[in-house]
Design an enzyme around this catalytic site. Structure first.
Site, mmCIF file in Angstrom:
data_model
loop_
_atom_site.group_PDB
_atom_site.id
_atom_site.type_symbol
_atom_site.label_atom_id
_atom_site.label_comp_id
_atom_site.label_asym_id
_atom_site.label_seq_id
_atom_site.Cartn_x
_atom_site.Cartn_y
_atom_site.Cartn_z
ATOM 1 N N GLN A 108 63.275 49.543 -32.753
ATOM 2 C CA GLN A 108 63.664 48.630 -33.824
ATOM 3 C C GLN A 108 62.470 47.973 -34.507
ATOM 4 O O GLN A 108 61.390 47.859 -33.936
ATOM 5 C CB GLN A 108 64.586 47.533 -33.286
ATOM 6 N N GLU A 110 66.566 45.777 -37.533
ATOM 7 C CA GLU A 110 67.220 44.568 -37.027
ATOM 8 C C GLU A 110 66.976 43.427 -38.012
ATOM 9 O O GLU A 110 65.826 43.093 -38.304
ATOM 10 C CB GLU A 110 66.654 44.211 -35.653
ATOM 11 N N HIS A 144 55.133 46.445 -44.741
ATOM 12 C CA HIS A 144 56.360 47.018 -45.278
ATOM 13 C C HIS A 144 56.963 48.000 -44.289
ATOM 14 O O HIS A 144 56.332 48.381 -43.307
ATOM 15 C CB HIS A 144 56.072 47.742 -46.599
ATOM 16 N N GLU A 166 58.498 50.844 -48.942
ATOM 17 C CA GLU A 166 57.837 51.985 -49.567
ATOM 18 C C GLU A 166 58.764 53.190 -49.541
ATOM 19 O O GLU A 166 59.361 53.513 -48.505
ATOM 20 C CB GLU A 166 56.531 52.324 -48.836
#
Length: 204
Positions: free
Chosen positions: A50, A119, A147, A194
């Site tokens: 995650q 998450e 990002h 991105e």
């Protein structure tokens, strides 16, 4: 959906000091998310599970990420701590439990998944404060987080869908240095995402 069903969750960018580090994975096939070679500290069967972002309004964020193409998996509520967690993934997993199932049962299911999830953490009440805003990690002070990224089949088409839906494309599709075509979009909390044009397979 802004990205096609063949999209792949490939990248998380963090800034250690002034350098930029990206975690890239070749495929969303479950086996590719497991560690290979040396076991390392995590053991040979570890799974990249995650990435967590804090969000102001979970309803707005859910609409965005589902439009992006991610599937909502489950939600955990912690009333004594006044926050909730929302989990999403690109996988089309038919074993997703019903939301009415007990939270411990859904947690056991989630933490057995062989693929990465996004998450989203919501601290209760932030959506009611018009002045509340999270830092996105890309401006000073506090520049650090960068990002997340997705490989997409058609970069230009995905960006056009994002703009048509009223969301921001902050970097138009185009070449970056000598590594391929990319674009950046923004989610409701101004986090950077991105989008990367998938490379065509090399001829045999």
């Amino acid at each position: 959906m802004f990205v096609t069903a063949g999209a792949t969750f490939v990248q998380i960018c963090l800034r250690p000091g002034k350098a930029v580090s990206s975690a890239r994975v070749a495929s969303s096939t479950p086996a590719h998310w497991k560690m290979s070679g040396s076991e390392g500290f995590l053991g040979k069967n570890a799974v990249f599970a995650q990435t967590m972002l804090r969000v102001k309004d979970p309803a707005q964020s859910r609409r965005f990420y589902e439009a992006l193409g991610l599937r909502f998996l489950t939600r955990f509520d912690f009333p004594e701590l006044s926050f909730s967690l929302y989990f999403f993934a690109l996988e089309d997993d038919i074993t997703v439990p019903d939301e009415s199932a007990p939270q411990p049962e859904r947690a056991k299911w989630l933490f057995s998944r062989p693929y990465p999830t996004l998450e989203l953490t919501h601290n209760w009440g932030s959506e009611k404060d018009p002045n509340f805003k999270y830092a996105n990690g890309n401006t000073e002070p506090g520049k650090g987080y960068g990002h997340i990224g997705f490989l997409v089949d058609d970069l230009h088409a995905s960006c056009a869908k994002v703009e048509k839906a009223g969301y921001t494309v902050s970097r138009k599709p185009g070449p970056f240095q000598n590594v391929g075509e990319i674009a950046f979009i923004r989610d409701p909390d101004d986090y950077w995402i991105e989008l990367i044009q998938k490379s065509k397979p090399s001829a045999p």
